[in-house]
Design a protein around this motif. Structure first.
Motif, PDB file in Angstrom:
ATOM      1  N   LEU A 150       0.829  -1.203   0.000  1.00  0.00           N
ATOM      2  CA  LEU A 150       0.000   0.000   0.000  1.00  0.00           C
ATOM      3  C   LEU A 150       0.867   1.257   0.000  1.00  0.00           C
ATOM      4  CD1 LEU A 150      -2.703   1.464   0.229  1.00  0.00           C
ATOM      5  CD2 LEU A 150      -2.613   1.101   2.711  1.00  0.00           C
ATOM      6  N   GLU A 151       1.934   1.260   0.801  1.00  0.00           N
ATOM      7  CA  GLU A 151       2.827   2.430   0.829  1.00  0.00           C
ATOM      8  C   GLU A 151       3.478   2.646  -0.530  1.00  0.00           C
ATOM      9  OE1 GLU A 151       2.925   4.544   3.202  1.00  0.00           O
ATOM     10  OE2 GLU A 151       1.617   3.342   4.504  1.00  0.00           O
TER      11      GLU A 151
ATOM     12  N   LEU B 236       1.487   6.714  -6.801  1.00  0.00           N
ATOM     13  CA  LEU B 236       0.422   7.667  -7.105  1.00  0.00           C
ATOM     14  C   LEU B 236       0.944   9.101  -7.015  1.00  0.00           C
ATOM     15  CD1 LEU B 236      -2.509   8.447  -7.653  1.00  0.00           C
ATOM     16  CD2 LEU B 236      -2.967   8.202  -5.198  1.00  0.00           C
ATOM     17  N   ALA B 237       1.730   9.375  -5.976  1.00  0.00           N
ATOM     18  CA  ALA B 237       2.269  10.731  -5.839  1.00  0.00           C
ATOM     19  C   ALA B 237       3.154  11.086  -7.024  1.00  0.00           C
ATOM     20  CB  ALA B 237       3.054  10.844  -4.525  1.00  0.00           C
ATOM     21  N   SER B 238       3.981  10.125  -7.467  1.00  0.00           N
ATOM     22  CA  SER B 238       4.840  10.378  -8.635  1.00  0.00           C
ATOM     23  C   SER B 238       3.994  10.605  -9.889  1.00  0.00           C
ATOM     24  CB  SER B 238       5.786   9.197  -8.831  1.00  0.00           C
ATOM     25  OG  SER B 238       6.539   9.366 -10.018  1.00  0.00           O
ATOM     26  N   ALA B 239       2.956   9.802 -10.045  1.00  0.00           N
ATOM     27  CA  ALA B 239       2.101   9.946 -11.225  1.00  0.00           C
ATOM     28  C   ALA B 239       1.359  11.273 -11.202  1.00  0.00           C
ATOM     29  CB  ALA B 239       1.127   8.770 -11.289  1.00  0.00           C
ATOM     30  N   VAL B 240       0.921  11.707 -10.031  1.00  0.00           N
ATOM     31  CA  VAL B 240       0.221  12.992  -9.932  1.00  0.00           C
ATOM     32  C   VAL B 240       1.166  14.142 -10.287  1.00  0.00           C
ATOM     33  CG1 VAL B 240      -0.839  14.598  -8.294  1.00  0.00           C
ATOM     34  CG2 VAL B 240      -1.509  12.183  -8.302  1.00  0.00           C
TER      35      VAL B 240
ATOM     36  N   GLU C 182      -4.482   8.008 -12.713  1.00  0.00           N
ATOM     37  CA  GLU C 182      -5.685   7.253 -12.354  1.00  0.00           C
ATOM     38  C   GLU C 182      -5.362   5.782 -12.116  1.00  0.00           C
ATOM     39  OE1 GLU C 182      -8.616   8.488 -11.660  1.00  0.00           O
ATOM     40  OE2 GLU C 182      -7.791  10.494 -12.030  1.00  0.00           O
ATOM     41  N   ARG C 183      -4.443   5.256 -12.935  1.00  0.00           N
ATOM     42  CA  ARG C 183      -4.037   3.863 -12.739  1.00  0.00           C
ATOM     43  C   ARG C 183      -3.329   3.697 -11.396  1.00  0.00           C
ATOM     44  NH1 ARG C 183      -2.047   3.332 -17.285  1.00  0.00           N
ATOM     45  NH2 ARG C 183       0.152   3.832 -16.823  1.00  0.00           N
ATOM     46  N   ALA C 184      -2.515   4.632 -11.062  1.00  0.00           N
ATOM     47  CA  ALA C 184      -1.822   4.578  -9.762  1.00  0.00           C
ATOM     48  C   ALA C 184      -2.819   4.699  -8.614  1.00  0.00           C
ATOM     49  CB  ALA C 184      -0.773   5.693  -9.691  1.00  0.00           C
ATOM     50  N   ARG C 185      -3.864   5.516  -8.801  1.00  0.00           N
ATOM     51  CA  ARG C 185      -4.887   5.635  -7.763  1.00  0.00           C
ATOM     52  C   ARG C 185      -5.644   4.314  -7.578  1.00  0.00           C
ATOM     53  NH1 ARG C 185      -6.505  10.264  -5.828  1.00  0.00           N
ATOM     54  NH2 ARG C 185      -5.769  11.366  -7.686  1.00  0.00           N
ATOM     55  N   ALA C 186      -5.942   3.618  -8.694  1.00  0.00           N
ATOM     56  CA  ALA C 186      -6.603   2.314  -8.610  1.00  0.00           C
ATOM     57  C   ALA C 186      -5.706   1.296  -7.916  1.00  0.00           C
ATOM     58  CB  ALA C 186      -6.981   1.835 -10.008  1.00  0.00           C
TER      59      ALA C 186
ATOM     60  N   VAL D 102      -3.600   1.979  -5.583  1.00  0.00           N
ATOM     61  CA  VAL D 102      -3.692   2.283  -4.154  1.00  0.00           C
ATOM     62  C   VAL D 102      -4.959   1.665  -3.569  1.00  0.00           C
ATOM     63  CG1 VAL D 102      -4.011   4.148  -2.477  1.00  0.00           C
ATOM     64  CG2 VAL D 102      -2.314   4.379  -4.300  1.00  0.00           C
ATOM     65  N   ASP D 103      -6.075   1.805  -4.291  1.00  0.00           N
ATOM     66  CA  ASP D 103      -7.328   1.216  -3.805  1.00  0.00           C
ATOM     67  C   ASP D 103      -7.215  -0.297  -3.663  1.00  0.00           C
ATOM     68  OD1 ASP D 103      -8.448   3.733  -3.759  1.00  0.00           O
ATOM     69  OD2 ASP D 103      -9.428   3.531  -5.714  1.00  0.00           O
ATOM     70  N   ALA D 104      -6.595  -0.944  -4.666  1.00  0.00           N
ATOM     71  CA  ALA D 104      -6.442  -2.401  -4.616  1.00  0.00           C
ATOM     72  C   ALA D 104      -5.551  -2.819  -3.452  1.00  0.00           C
ATOM     73  CB  ALA D 104      -5.879  -2.909  -5.937  1.00  0.00           C
ATOM     74  N   ALA D 105      -4.461  -2.077  -3.252  1.00  0.00           N
ATOM     75  CA  ALA D 105      -3.559  -2.396  -2.138  1.00  0.00           C
ATOM     76  C   ALA D 105      -4.266  -2.210  -0.795  1.00  0.00           C
ATOM     77  CB  ALA D 105      -2.309  -1.525  -2.218  1.00  0.00           C
ATOM     78  N   GLN D 106      -5.120  -1.188  -0.711  1.00  0.00           N
ATOM     79  CA  GLN D 106      -5.862  -0.955   0.528  1.00  0.00           C
ATOM     80  C   GLN D 106      -6.874  -2.072   0.785  1.00  0.00           C
ATOM     81  OE1 GLN D 106      -7.356   3.020   0.629  1.00  0.00           O
ATOM     82  NE2 GLN D 106      -7.389   3.069   2.875  1.00  0.00           N
ATOM     83  N   ILE D 107      -7.520  -2.521  -0.305  1.00  0.00           N
ATOM     84  CA  ILE D 107      -8.479  -3.632  -0.153  1.00  0.00           C
ATOM     85  C   ILE D 107      -7.755  -4.900   0.293  1.00  0.00           C
ATOM     86  CG2 ILE D 107     -10.017  -5.163  -1.426  1.00  0.00           C
ATOM     87  CD1 ILE D 107     -10.820  -2.724  -3.111  1.00  0.00           C
TER      88      ILE D 107
END
Length: 401
Positions: free
Chosen positions: A109-110, A116-120, A162-166, A168-173
């Motif tokens: 998750l980290e 995600l931060a890099s992609a943003v 957006e892919r990086a955000r997804a 993150v969601d998958a890692a959180q799940i």
């Protein structure tokens, strides 16, 4: 003197003769009285038959089935760190049952958050460059092709973010899946794994099983031929629908206190048993019913209007096993009837042929009544004990009665 003695002897002989004649007349009178008493018609007790609506109760075998069943399996792989429930206890939906080592999923998750931060950041830079090229393109400083390339790079950066955000969601799940929770409320069974066991995502073996037992189902097996006959009689108007209430008789012969409700009948016949499954639902607040128990289900799906019930002691069987009955005719003579009585309803026979409303059915004194004999009919006393069954009667002549 000799004449007086002769006269006394003659008188004595006449007296003896008179006594003998009188004795003979008295004997003939007593014999005639006995014959009169023997000719008196025997007394029989009868009941008058009437039409009535009769519920037809069925008793069929069945087995209990859990209302809901959930086999608990892990969604992620790892080592079981803890088991957080008591085997055999009640658990609620969402309650944590097992905890899998979460460290690898926390690290994933980290990493996903960093990506995600890099992609943003890349997305924001690409957007700024595309906006600047748009201003320069209007003044002709950059070509239209350079502008299109900058805009395409900005769009790709947005998609990457957006892919990086997804991710993150998958890692959180996946991290949440390290807490294995109860999907339903119910009674939990034994644990198949212990602390320290390695489990895998999608493994075939369940960690444990949860069953919801209140309410509980009872699957009843009804022969398909019986179901077909009932449906035909319903369509023909011979029977009418009755109640959907179901009562249970448990394995030890006791009755279950809570009534159930018939839910539905399957539209498929089991090719191995030739039965159709009927399902009933029962409340089970005290957990008395457990899945897999054998029970007997009693229910009244139909009722027969205008039916005739005859007390069982009034129906006998002849030497060939055919049902017969004795009734008192209008002239107080006994008539032998051949009847059709295929099932019992309580303490009575359900008669479908051979008896009519108003018939006086003999139920008491059957051993004294013979077909064609004159009898003295009296109404049978309510609650009187049933008479001893009569000997098998000769077969009824065709068309008798």
């Amino acid at each position: 003197m000799r004449e007086a003695s002769l006269t006394s002897k003659i008188l004595a002989v006449l007296a003896v003769g008179a006594a003998l004649v009188a004795g003979g007349c008295s004997a003939r009178g007593d014999h005639a009285g006995k014959q009169g008493k023997a000719a008196t018609a025997p007394e029989v007790g009868y009941v008058v038959l009437q039409r009535q609506t009769v519920p037809l109760t069925l008793e069929l075998a069945g087995r209990t089935t859990a209302f809901e069943v959930s086999e608990v399996r892990p969604q992620v792989s790892g080592i079981v760190q803890a088991r957080l429930f008591t085997e055999g206890a009640m658990v609620k939906a969402g309650e944590v049952l097992y905890r899998i080592d979460p460290r690898i999923y926390q690290a994933a998750l980290e990493q996903a958050r960093a990506d995600l931060a890099s992609a943003v950041a890349t997305r924001d830079a690409a957007r700024a460059k595309a906006d600047r090229f748009a201003e320069l393109a209007r003044t002709g400083v950059v070509s239209k092709q350079d502008l299109l390339d900058a805009q395409a790079t900005a769009g790709a950066a947005v998609a990457a973010a957006e892919r990086a955000r997804a991710a993150v969601d998958a890692a959180q799940i996946n991290l949440q899946f390290t807490d294995v929770s109860a999907p339903i409320s119910g009674r939990i069974g034994r644990s198949i794994v212990t602390t320290g066991a390695l489990v895998s995502a999608g493994q075939a073996e369940a960690l444990t099983t949860i069953q919801r037992l209140d309410p509980i189902f009872v699957d009843i097996q009804q022969p398909s031929a019986t179901l077909l006959a009932l449906r035909r009689q319903l369509q023909g108007g011979d029977l009418a629908r009755a109640s959907t209430e179901v009562r249970l008789i448990l394995e030890d012969g006791s009755r279950y206190s809570e009534p159930g409700v018939l839910q539905f009948a399957e539209s498929v016949v089991d090719i191995n048993t030739g039965t159709v499954t009927l399902r009933a639902r029962f409340p089970n607040p005290h957990g008395l019913l457990l899945p897999g128990m054998f029970v007997r289900a009693q229910f009244t799906p139909v009722q027969q209007p205008d039916a005739i019930l005859a007390p069982q002691q009034g129906i006998s069987r002849d030497a060939r096993g055919n049902a017969t009955a004795l009734v008192v005719g209008p002239d107080s003579r006994v008539q032998l009837r051949s009847v059709t009585a295929d099932r019992t309803v309580g303490a009575d026979w359900l008669v479908t042929r051979g008896l009519q409303p108003g018939d006086r059915l003999i139920i008491d004194g059957l051993s004294r009544a013979q077909p064609g004999q004159s009898v003295t009919p009296v109404p049978a006393r309510p609650g009187a004990p049933a008479a001893a069954p009569a000997a098998p009667r000769p077969a009824a002549a065709p068309g008798s009665g």
